[in-house]
Design a protein around this motif. Structure first.
Motif, PDB file in Angstrom:
ATOM      1  N   PRO A 118       0.800  -1.225   0.000  1.00 32.98           N
ATOM      2  CA  PRO A 118       0.000   0.000   0.000  1.00 32.98           C
ATOM      3  C   PRO A 118       0.834   1.278   0.000  1.00 32.98           C
ATOM      4  CG  PRO A 118      -0.057  -1.047   2.151  1.00 32.98           C
ATOM      5  CD  PRO A 118       0.641  -2.002   1.238  1.00 32.98           C
ATOM      6  N   ASP A 119       0.315   2.269  -0.721  1.00 28.76           N
ATOM      7  CA  ASP A 119       0.905   3.605  -0.717  1.00 28.76           C
ATOM      8  C   ASP A 119       0.237   4.373   0.415  1.00 28.76           C
ATOM      9  OD1 ASP A 119       1.838   6.154  -1.163  1.00 28.76           O
ATOM     10  OD2 ASP A 119       1.619   6.060  -3.343  1.00 28.76           O
ATOM     11  N   THR A 120       0.963   4.596   1.485  1.00 35.00           N
ATOM     12  CA  THR A 120       0.382   5.227   2.670  1.00 35.00           C
ATOM     13  C   THR A 120       0.637   6.737   2.721  1.00 35.00           C
ATOM     14  OG1 THR A 120       2.378   4.604   3.913  1.00 35.00           O
ATOM     15  CG2 THR A 120       0.479   3.127   4.052  1.00 35.00           C
ATOM     16  N   ARG A 121       1.021   7.321   1.586  1.00 33.81           N
ATOM     17  CA  ARG A 121       1.154   8.774   1.553  1.00 33.81           C
ATOM     18  C   ARG A 121      -0.206   9.459   1.552  1.00 33.81           C
ATOM     19  NH1 ARG A 121       4.835   9.611  -3.586  1.00 33.81           N
ATOM     20  NH2 ARG A 121       3.611   7.783  -4.222  1.00 33.81           N
ATOM     21  N   PHE A 122      -1.269   8.701   1.305  1.00 34.53           N
ATOM     22  CA  PHE A 122      -2.616   9.271   1.388  1.00 34.53           C
ATOM     23  C   PHE A 122      -3.539   8.236   2.017  1.00 34.53           C
ATOM     24  CE2 PHE A 122      -2.438   6.844  -2.420  1.00 34.53           C
ATOM     25  CZ  PHE A 122      -3.719   6.575  -2.883  1.00 34.53           C
ATOM     26  N   GLU A 123      -4.632   8.690   2.600  1.00 39.91           N
ATOM     27  CA  GLU A 123      -5.520   7.819   3.371  1.00 39.91           C
ATOM     28  C   GLU A 123      -6.427   6.993   2.441  1.00 39.91           C
ATOM     29  OE1 GLU A 123      -5.856   7.051   6.602  1.00 39.91           O
ATOM     30  OE2 GLU A 123      -4.042   8.166   7.094  1.00 39.91           O
ATOM     31  N   TRP A 124      -7.673   7.410   2.302  1.00 40.67           N
ATOM     32  CA  TRP A 124      -8.627   6.751   1.416  1.00 40.67           C
ATOM     33  C   TRP A 124      -8.711   5.245   1.689  1.00 40.67           C
ATOM     34  CZ3 TRP A 124      -8.000   8.846  -4.260  1.00 40.67           C
ATOM     35  CH2 TRP A 124      -7.894  10.234  -4.246  1.00 40.67           C
ATOM     36  N   LYS A 125      -8.880   4.871   2.924  1.00 36.17           N
ATOM     37  CA  LYS A 125      -8.943   3.446   3.238  1.00 36.17           C
ATOM     38  C   LYS A 125     -10.264   2.834   2.771  1.00 36.17           C
ATOM     39  CE  LYS A 125      -5.854   3.440   7.247  1.00 36.17           C
ATOM     40  NZ  LYS A 125      -5.736   3.165   8.698  1.00 36.17           N
ATOM     41  N   ILE A 126     -10.229   1.530   2.542  1.00 35.60           N
ATOM     42  CA  ILE A 126     -11.439   0.787   2.194  1.00 35.60           C
ATOM     43  C   ILE A 126     -12.249   0.578   3.473  1.00 35.60           C
ATOM     44  CG2 ILE A 126     -12.328  -1.394   1.285  1.00 35.60           C
ATOM     45  CD1 ILE A 126      -9.677  -1.618  -0.317  1.00 35.60           C
ATOM     46  N   ILE A 127     -13.515   0.918   3.409  1.00 38.29           N
ATOM     47  CA  ILE A 127     -14.385   0.854   4.585  1.00 38.29           C
ATOM     48  C   ILE A 127     -15.441  -0.234   4.388  1.00 38.29           C
ATOM     49  CG2 ILE A 127     -15.915   2.162   6.113  1.00 38.29           C
ATOM     50  CD1 ILE A 127     -13.084   3.264   6.007  1.00 38.29           C
ATOM     51  N   ASP A 128     -15.602  -1.059   5.409  1.00 39.24           N
ATOM     52  CA  ASP A 128     -16.673  -2.065   5.402  1.00 39.24           C
ATOM     53  C   ASP A 128     -17.966  -1.381   5.846  1.00 39.24           C
ATOM     54  OD1 ASP A 128     -18.410  -4.195   5.704  1.00 39.24           O
ATOM     55  OD2 ASP A 128     -16.938  -5.478   6.705  1.00 39.24           O
ATOM     56  N   ILE A 129     -18.938  -1.285   4.925  1.00 40.76           N
ATOM     57  CA  ILE A 129     -20.204  -0.598   5.228  1.00 40.76           C
ATOM     58  C   ILE A 129     -21.365  -1.591   5.270  1.00 40.76           C
ATOM     59  CG2 ILE A 129     -19.449   1.629   4.319  1.00 40.76           C
ATOM     60  CD1 ILE A 129     -20.928   0.922   1.712  1.00 40.76           C
ATOM     61  N   SER A 130     -21.039  -2.855   5.487  1.00 40.04           N
ATOM     62  CA  SER A 130     -22.067  -3.900   5.457  1.00 40.04           C
ATOM     63  C   SER A 130     -23.176  -3.654   6.473  1.00 40.04           C
ATOM     64  CB  SER A 130     -21.434  -5.270   5.715  1.00 40.04           C
ATOM     65  OG  SER A 130     -20.432  -5.549   4.760  1.00 40.04           O
ATOM     66  N   GLU A 131     -22.808  -3.212   7.677  1.00 41.09           N
ATOM     67  CA  GLU A 131     -23.803  -3.063   8.743  1.00 41.09           C
ATOM     68  C   GLU A 131     -24.913  -2.095   8.364  1.00 41.09           C
ATOM     69  OE1 GLU A 131     -24.294  -4.743  11.532  1.00 41.09           O
ATOM     70  OE2 GLU A 131     -22.665  -6.028  10.820  1.00 41.09           O
ATOM     71  N   GLY A 132     -24.576  -1.079   7.595  1.00 37.30           N
ATOM     72  CA  GLY A 132     -25.579  -0.089   7.218  1.00 37.30           C
ATOM     73  C   GLY A 132     -26.583  -0.587   6.202  1.00 37.30           C
ATOM     74  N   PHE A 133     -26.352  -1.783   5.643  1.00 36.52           N
ATOM     75  CA  PHE A 133     -27.234  -2.302   4.594  1.00 36.52           C
ATOM     76  C   PHE A 133     -27.824  -3.666   4.958  1.00 36.52           C
ATOM     77  CE2 PHE A 133     -24.366   0.636   2.470  1.00 36.52           C
ATOM     78  CZ  PHE A 133     -25.250   1.411   1.725  1.00 36.52           C
ATOM     79  N   ARG A 134     -27.801  -4.026   6.227  1.00 34.16           N
ATOM     80  CA  ARG A 134     -28.311  -5.338   6.629  1.00 34.16           C
ATOM     81  C   ARG A 134     -29.786  -5.505   6.276  1.00 34.16           C
ATOM     82  NH1 ARG A 134     -24.337  -8.875   6.889  1.00 34.16           N
ATOM     83  NH2 ARG A 134     -22.624  -8.151   8.212  1.00 34.16           N
ATOM     84  N   ASN A 135     -30.571  -4.441   6.359  1.00 30.64           N
ATOM     85  CA  ASN A 135     -32.008  -4.535   6.106  1.00 30.64           C
ATOM     86  C   ASN A 135     -32.405  -3.870   4.792  1.00 30.64           C
ATOM     87  OD1 ASN A 135     -32.411  -5.805   8.666  1.00 30.64           O
ATOM     88  ND2 ASN A 135     -32.241  -3.776   9.637  1.00 30.64           N
ATOM     89  N   THR A 136     -31.472  -3.770   3.871  1.00 28.68           N
ATOM     90  CA  THR A 136     -31.755  -3.073   2.619  1.00 28.68           C
ATOM     91  C   THR A 136     -32.662  -3.887   1.708  1.00 28.68           C
ATOM     92  OG1 THR A 136     -30.747  -1.990   0.707  1.00 28.68           O
ATOM     93  CG2 THR A 136     -29.727  -4.029   1.453  1.00 28.68           C
TER      94      THR A 136
END
Length: 681
Positions: free
Chosen positions: A355-373
């Protein structure tokens, strides 16, 4: 009286002309500087900045004598005001000529201005110098004098003085060259490589090679003098080894038998540990029969290191000290210890193992927000335990990226990872532009923005599916978005920053790409398993972590190593039972391990790639004196070249010529006259 007045007027006109030319010379160096800045060359302030760096890196008392054994008293770039009044002899190439008054002379150390006397007795000097083509080689003897007040050139380290020529000797006259020896003159890479001996005269290439030399010498000093390592040369004619990259084969005079050029000195350095050398290093040439890339070529150099009775922490501490000790002062300070993350963390947050850590932009797990989608593809993904929904936030992406950019990103994700990407553009007023806009509740939108820390003007990229392809796809999109934004002038990564990172706990084995039901070594077959996973080796080898570690710099792997298997029985089991390799190819190593091998481990730093990143070079070919082209050829000498059939007879080889010869590097090859040869049996 008239004669005296005429002479005075002539002298005044001459002084005005000299002053004008001096200003023109200064302006021309300013133009060079501006062009270097525009082309983002590391040598920005003047065309001899790198020699000033040399002076900063070494105290005067430790400066090498660069004039010993040479027919000169000084180099062009070393003279300063302290030399005023001295008679000097300098040698170099003619860089510029100025209206019969000045010549700028260049050598490896920089530039110096030569003042040509205008009196009649010096007429032969003027004629000699100004009849010569640029890049001709001369030796000049003269006195160092100060430049007149107000006419100094601040763009040159030698700009406060000049040499008033007394004698000039022409050493070689230059013919017309295929390009000018100036860094701001654009040249194709093919032309540069064809005339590499000319390209190496440039300030940038001189800087790169001298930076490389300084760092290698400091590394050797650190390893040998401070920590007792032994520099051992290992053979470049070896035998084929299992696994890894393709190797070059070399014919022998014994029918059917070939040498192989080693990918690295891996087996030799392990054998040196068995031999009790204890601490080995080598600046080693390595070979891989693969195509060239900006950061790879068929032959390359690595700083190869091996130690006995050591663990991961010891190797990492050694390398951090080595890099800190050899680091160029003009590149700022680096802090140790370097941060570290596990392989699984790197894949989870960055989608890549370097990984190039000179910038953030991490991958985020957003599964919890869509459990009832109610959104079909998200609901399907979340119904399976191994799948998830993940996203990255691209700051200012909605402002900067156009529709064609978004389509480019989506196509790449489909083509490379078979992953569909959903895009959410947050408008300046905070409203959404996305297919998901009407399918999500306001609460879900708020939770998504909160999880990703997205704000107005940002861009969200979402994808769903199995963990690995999802993360790899978003990791690739992360880098592509950074490149797109930078191409539009947005500062994403600091080009002058150096972010080191250790990546540890790699898997010991990976599924083969063409045979997923079989395993291959993730690093190489000599890597030891993680102590906590040792028992899994016999039941679930695909779950075993390794004692392999990589060093990453600005998103590029610059080094890799491991703690080795030092037990013969374990090494044999890995080769035979897991990798299904013929152990006879490595019988010499297995026998050596059974002869009392100490625990040992090591690492190899990719020297070419490391120096290229430090120098800010776009390709490793810019830090190698005589590199190979993209197709692995030497354009200067036209290697590889044809060998006559009779020359192949001692090697029992004959060539099976194709019906139509393919063009190489744009030229149609000539097949040498046929002769009797022998096929290997």
């Amino acid at each position: 009286m008239l004669l005296i007045m005429s002479c005075r007027i002539s002298n005044i006109v001459h002084k005005i002309l000299v002053s004008s030319i001096r200003r023109e010379s200064t302006n021309s160096f300013g133009l060079v500087r501006k062009k270097c800045v525009r082309l983002s060359l590391p040598i920005l302030s003047n065309t001899t900045q790198w020699i000033s760096t040399d002076h900063r890196l070494c105290s005067q008392k430790n400066m090498p004598d660069q004039n010993s054994f040479a027919s000169r008293t000084h180099t062009c770039g070393e003279m300063r005001c302290t030399h005023i009044g001295e008679q000097v002899t300098i040698c170099g190439w003619i860089q510029y000529q100025r209206h019969g008054l000045f010549v700028i002379l260049r050598d490896f150390s920089g530039l110096i201005q030569i003042l040509i006397p205008q009196d009649e007795s010096a007429g032969h000097l003027k004629k000699t110098l100004f009849d010569l083509p640029l890049e001709s080689v001369v030796r000049v003897t003269g006195n160092v004098v100060p430049r007149p007040p107000g006419q100094e050139n601040s763009e040159m380290p030698t700009g406060e003085i000049e040499v008033q020529a007394q004698d000039i000797e022409v050493l070689n006259i230059c013919k017309k060259l295929p390009f000018e020896i100036k860094d701001f003159v654009k040249k194709s890479e093919a032309l540069r490589m064809q005339y590499r001996y000319l390209d190496l005269r440039s300030v940038q290439m001189q800087y790169n090679l001298r930076l490389r030399s300084r760092m290698v010498m400091k590394m050797k000093e650190y390893l040998c003098n401070l920590h007792g390592f032994v520099d051992v040369e290992t053979p470049t004619l070896f035998k084929r080894t299992p696994g890894g990259a393709k190797e070059f084969v070399v014919p022998s005079r014994e029918p059917g038998r070939f040498y192989s050029l080693p990918q690295s000195p891996q087996q030799f350095k392990q054998l040196l540990m068995v031999a009790g050398i204890d601490r080995y290093f080598q600046v080693a040439r390595c070979y891989r029969d693969e195509g060239s890339k900006p950061d790879r070529q068929p032959e390359f150099t690595q700083v190869d290191i091996e130690m006995s009775f050591v663990d991961q922490a010891g190797i990492r501490k050694l390398i951090e000290g080595l890099i800190q000790y050899s680091w160029p002062e003009d590149k700022g300070q680096i802090g140790v210890p370097f941060p570290s993350i596990t392989y699984s963390e790197a894949m989870q947050y960055y989608g890549i193992d370097k990984p190039d850590t000179r910038f953030e932009w991490k991958i985020i797990d957003i599964s919890e927000g869509f459990r009832n989608t109610d959104i079909g593809f998200l609901r399907d993904a979340l119904s399976k335990p191994e799948e998830s929904v993940r996203a990255i936030c691209v700051p200012d992406g909605a402002k900067q990226l156009k529709s064609k950019d978004i389509e480019f990103l989506r196509k790449n994700s489909r083509a490379q990872f078979n992953q569909e990407v959903t895009v959410v553009a947050l408008k300046p007023d905070g409203s959404w532009k996305s297919p998901l806009s009407k399918l999500l509740t306001e609460e879900q939108k708020h939770l998504l923005c909160q999880a990703t820390q997205a704000k107005a003007g940002d861009l969200l990229l979402l994808t769903a599916g199995e963990h690995e392809p999802v993360c790899r796809a978003l990791g690739k999109l992360r880098l592509q978005c950074a490149e797109l934004l930078e191409s539009r002038g947005v500062a994403v990564r600091d080009s002058s920053a150096f972010h080191f990172l250790w990546v540890v706990d790699f898997p010991l084995f990976l599924p083969k790409e063409d045979e997923p039901d079989k395993l291959e070594s993730a690093h190489h077959p000599f890597t030891a398993p993680h102590p906590q996973d040792a028992l899994l080796l016999y039941t679930q080898p695909d779950k075993v972590r390794s004692q392999h570690y990589d060093l990453v710099l600005n998103g590029s792997e610059i080094g890799g190593g491991s703690i080795r298997i030092h037990n013969a029985e374990l090494q044999q089991y890995v080769l035979e039972k897991i990798l299904k390799e013929d152990k006879r190819l490595l019988s010499h190593l297995i026998e050596a391990l059974d002869s009392g091998a100490p625990p040992h481990g090591g690492i190899a730093l990719g020297l070419d790639r490391f120096i290229a990143i430090i120098a800010g070079a776009p390709s490793i070919r810019d830090v190698i004196a005589f590199p190979k082209s993209y197709r692995g050829r030497d354009l200067m000498s036209n290697a590889p070249d044809f060998v006559a059939a009779e020359d192949l007879v001692p090697y029992h080889i004959s060539v099976s010529w194709p019906a139509v010869s393919q063009e190489a590097e744009g030229e149609q090859p000539e097949i040498p006259a046929s002769g009797k040869g022998f096929n290997h049996t």
